[in-house]
Design a protein around this motif. Structure first.
Motif, PDB file in Angstrom:
ATOM      1  N   ASP A  52       5.093  30.789  25.747  1.00 33.91           N
ATOM      2  CA  ASP A  52       5.303  32.176  25.283  1.00 33.91           C
ATOM      3  C   ASP A  52       4.555  32.217  24.025  1.00 33.91           C
ATOM      4  N   LEU A  53       4.139  30.972  23.543  1.00 37.29           N
ATOM      5  CA  LEU A  53       3.165  31.075  22.351  1.00 37.29           C
ATOM      6  C   LEU A  53       1.877  31.686  22.240  1.00 37.29           C
ATOM      7  N   PRO A  54       1.559  32.275  21.361  1.00 37.19           N
ATOM      8  CA  PRO A  54       0.127  32.838  21.184  1.00 37.19           C
ATOM      9  C   PRO A  54      -0.665  31.674  21.089  1.00 37.19           C
ATOM     10  N   PRO A  55      -2.192  31.834  21.016  1.00 37.84           N
ATOM     11  CA  PRO A  55      -2.974  30.545  20.525  1.00 37.84           C
ATOM     12  C   PRO A  55      -2.613  30.237  18.994  1.00 37.84           C
ATOM     13  N   VAL A  56      -2.507  28.935  19.127  1.00 36.31           N
ATOM     14  CA  VAL A  56      -2.216  28.374  17.886  1.00 36.31           C
ATOM     15  C   VAL A  56      -3.465  28.355  16.959  1.00 36.31           C
ATOM     16  N   ASP A  57      -3.507  28.409  15.774  1.00 41.71           N
ATOM     17  CA  ASP A  57      -4.679  28.590  15.081  1.00 41.71           C
ATOM     18  C   ASP A  57      -4.646  27.428  13.995  1.00 41.71           C
ATOM     19  N   ALA A  58      -3.384  26.883  13.751  1.00 44.73           N
ATOM     20  CA  ALA A  58      -3.448  25.750  12.746  1.00 44.73           C
ATOM     21  C   ALA A  58      -2.046  25.149  12.763  1.00 44.73           C
ATOM     22  N   VAL A  59      -1.641  23.764  12.432  1.00 44.87           N
ATOM     23  CA  VAL A  59      -0.415  23.228  12.407  1.00 44.87           C
ATOM     24  C   VAL A  59      -0.155  22.618  10.980  1.00 44.87           C
ATOM     25  N   VAL A  60       0.926  22.627  10.187  1.00 45.53           N
ATOM     26  CA  VAL A  60       0.931  21.930   9.148  1.00 45.53           C
ATOM     27  C   VAL A  60       2.198  20.774   9.356  1.00 45.53           C
ATOM     28  N   VAL A  61       1.930  19.627   9.023  1.00 48.34           N
ATOM     29  CA  VAL A  61       2.947  18.650   9.034  1.00 48.34           C
ATOM     30  C   VAL A  61       3.508  18.091   7.784  1.00 48.34           C
ATOM     31  N   SER A  62       4.823  17.890   7.564  1.00 45.81           N
ATOM     32  CA  SER A  62       5.304  17.502   6.137  1.00 45.81           C
ATOM     33  C   SER A  62       5.448  16.133   6.151  1.00 45.81           C
ATOM     34  N   HIS A  63       5.654  15.300   7.005  1.00 45.84           N
ATOM     35  CA  HIS A  63       5.624  13.732   6.912  1.00 45.84           C
ATOM     36  C   HIS A  63       5.603  13.236   8.610  1.00 45.84           C
ATOM     37  N   ASN A  64       5.793  12.049   8.486  1.00 46.57           N
ATOM     38  CA  ASN A  64       5.438  11.337   9.756  1.00 46.57           C
ATOM     39  C   ASN A  64       6.798  10.840  10.507  1.00 46.57           C
ATOM     40  N   HIS A  65       7.928  11.263   9.851  1.00 48.01           N
ATOM     41  CA  HIS A  65       9.225  10.944  10.554  1.00 48.01           C
ATOM     42  C   HIS A  65       9.127  11.462  12.193  1.00 48.01           C
ATOM     43  N   TYR A  66       9.869  11.005  13.109  1.00 49.53           N
ATOM     44  CA  TYR A  66       9.787  11.404  14.539  1.00 49.53           C
ATOM     45  C   TYR A  66      10.310  12.768  14.549  1.00 49.53           C
ATOM     46  N   ASP A  67      11.363  12.988  13.788  1.00 49.58           N
ATOM     47  CA  ASP A  67      11.852  14.536  14.081  1.00 49.58           C
ATOM     48  C   ASP A  67      11.071  15.654  13.292  1.00 49.58           C
ATOM     49  N   HIS A  68       9.786  15.233  12.872  1.00 52.84           N
ATOM     50  CA  HIS A  68       8.862  16.020  12.345  1.00 52.84           C
ATOM     51  C   HIS A  68       7.418  15.943  12.620  1.00 52.84           C
ATOM     52  N   LEU A  69       7.058  14.786  13.123  1.00 49.48           N
ATOM     53  CA  LEU A  69       5.782  14.534  13.791  1.00 49.48           C
ATOM     54  C   LEU A  69       6.111  14.212  15.092  1.00 49.48           C
ATOM     55  N   LYS A 105       7.762   6.815   7.411  1.00 52.56           N
ATOM     56  CA  LYS A 105       7.768   5.632   8.135  1.00 52.56           C
ATOM     57  C   LYS A 105       7.770   5.905   9.654  1.00 52.56           C
ATOM     58  N   ARG A 106       7.234   5.344  10.602  1.00 48.06           N
ATOM     59  CA  ARG A 106       7.111   5.314  12.152  1.00 48.06           C
ATOM     60  C   ARG A 106       7.242   4.057  12.705  1.00 48.06           C
ATOM     61  N   THR A 107       7.053   2.963  12.033  1.00 52.85           N
ATOM     62  CA  THR A 107       7.043   1.459  12.676  1.00 52.85           C
ATOM     63  C   THR A 107       7.685   0.643  11.674  1.00 52.85           C
ATOM     64  N   LEU A 108       7.773  -0.602  12.125  1.00 51.31           N
ATOM     65  CA  LEU A 108       8.502  -1.623  11.131  1.00 51.31           C
ATOM     66  C   LEU A 108       7.311  -2.101  10.014  1.00 51.31           C
ATOM     67  N   THR A 147       5.800   1.622   6.271  1.00 61.56           N
ATOM     68  CA  THR A 147       6.668   2.223   5.296  1.00 61.56           C
ATOM     69  C   THR A 147       5.718   2.928   4.188  1.00 61.56           C
ATOM     70  N   CYS A 148       5.810   3.997   4.085  1.00 64.19           N
ATOM     71  CA  CYS A 148       5.337   4.846   2.940  1.00 64.19           C
ATOM     72  C   CYS A 148       3.782   4.675   3.012  1.00 64.19           C
ATOM     73  N   ARG A 149       3.395   4.340   4.150  1.00 62.61           N
ATOM     74  CA  ARG A 149       1.604   4.216   3.966  1.00 62.61           C
ATOM     75  C   ARG A 149       0.934   5.709   4.305  1.00 62.61           C
ATOM     76  N   SER A 150       1.724   6.682   4.325  1.00 67.85           N
ATOM     77  CA  SER A 150       1.377   8.245   4.394  1.00 67.85           C
ATOM     78  C   SER A 150       2.373   8.884   3.329  1.00 67.85           C
ATOM     79  N   LEU A 151       1.806  10.005   2.814  1.00 67.72           N
ATOM     80  CA  LEU A 151       2.381  10.693   1.975  1.00 67.72           C
ATOM     81  C   LEU A 151       3.412  11.566   2.784  1.00 67.72           C
ATOM     82  N   TRP A 152       4.192  12.570   1.933  1.00 66.52           N
ATOM     83  CA  TRP A 152       5.387  13.340   2.440  1.00 66.52           C
ATOM     84  C   TRP A 152       5.269  14.658   1.512  1.00 66.52           C
TER      85      TRP A 152
END
Length: 343
Positions: A133-150, A212-215, A218-223
């Motif tokens: 039901d989504l219209p065409p997606v023009d962009a995505v914003v991501v806040s950080h890389n935890h599994y419940d957000h990325l 953090k996504r793996t062991l 940790t903190c290799r990317s920003l939030w």
């Protein structure tokens, strides 16, 4: 344990001012970043002692009797509102995922359409908007890389030409999935995307959190969070995942006139562990005032059971906290999952 000043960030700047930039960065720019962003942490990460205490007390999920509240969680899916270049509209998909219509664009925030994520029980409310039901997606914003957000499975459902706006250090991960239009930003940086209603500006702003996504990453990317501004100057602030901090006032100073703040209110118990990185409902209401937003839409609750508070408690507490401020009740957009509101 951290002190109140450490948890609120009262004695530590959110980001050096020399990182500020009023000029938008080029879209899709390939950039070099530090190996670690641990210098941006505002509180120590949980250690073995804290995790042992969590396991000993069992304070990582709601009490069994609280699960009786799950059938009462707000879920009212409806059709997406019509939205042209002059419209700002939001639809809550659940958790931190929104369908944001702004400047004639359809933008997804932290898109998560999966039923289950790593290490967490399945969703307790269904996704509020069917993918078809989504219209065409023009962009995505991501806040950080935890599994419940990325969420990798959700991102893989998108065309690889979809523009992604992500925190510093996360671009390589996205490009490995095949995305070709990835823009990484540091705090206080911005980029613009052409839109029917005039360019929409994407400003990346600080948060009190971590990544953090793996062991080993940790903190290799920003939030952080995002302020989206349309061609008419209307602003929506998506806070992502964050603890409370003085940086909210700075966001308000740099981005005056925010019309709507999408703020997290759940996954806050126990406070001795989660206080530095997750706001409770009362802090979220305070943050809304700090950024100068006229309206607040709560999120990050009623979707996954990530912490020890009862499922309905975040909504009950945010309503009470809002009422105590004396602000108009109509400016608290406490939407059910799947519901929409138009500015």
């Amino acid at each position: 344990m951290t002190s109140q000043s450490e948890r609120t960030g009262a004695t530590r700047p959110a980001a050096p001012t020399e990182r500020s930039s009023t000029d938008p960065r080029p879209l899709g720019e390939i950039r070099s970043w530090p190996r670690s962003f641990t210098d941006r942490l505002t509180a120590p990460l949980p250690g073995i002692g804290m995790l042992a205490r969590l396991a000993r007390t069992g304070q990582f999920r709601p009490a069994p009797e609280a699960l009786d509240e799950i059938p009462d969680l707000p879920y009212e899916p409806g059709p997406l509102p019509a939205a042209g270049p002059a419209t700002v509209a939001v639809t809550w998909v659940g958790h931190a995922s929104w369908v944001l219509r702004i400047g004639g664009l359809t933008v997804l925030t932290d898109p998560l359409w999966s039923r289950r994520i790593l290490g967490t029980p399945a969703r307790v409310t269904p996704v509020g908007v069917r993918w078809e039901d989504l219209p065409p997606v023009d962009a995505v914003v991501v806040s950080h890389n935890h599994y419940d957000h990325l969420d990798r499975p959700t991102l893989k459902r998108l065309p690889r030409t979809t523009p992604l706006f992500v925190p510093a250090g996360l671009g390589r991960w996205c490009r490995r999935l095949g995305f070709t239009r990835v823009t990484e930003l540091d705090w206080w940086e911005a980029a613009e995307l052409p839109a029917p209603g005039g360019p929409v500006r994407f400003d990346f702003v600080p948060a009190h959190h971590w990544s953090k996504r793996t062991l080993t990453d940790t903190c290799r990317s920003l939030w952080g969070g995002w302020v989206l501004t349309d061609g008419a100057g209307r602003r929506v602030y998506f806070a992502g995942d964050t603890g409370y901090g003085h940086f909210f006032e700075e966001i308000g100073r740099r981005h005056p006139g925010i019309a709507l703040a999408l703020l997290p209110i759940g996954a806050y118990a126990p406070r001795w562990m989660l206080g530095p990185v997750h706001m409770d409902p009362e802090e979220a209401v305070r943050a809304c005032a700090d950024v100068g937003a006229r309206r607040m839409a709560p999120m990050h609750h009623a979707t996954f059971l990530l912490a020890a508070e009862p499922p309905l408690e975040p909504l009950t507490r945010v309503r009470a906290a809002w009422e105590r401020t004396g602000r108009p009740r109509t400016d608290l957009w406490d939407l059910p999952v799947g519901a929409s509101r138009v500015l």
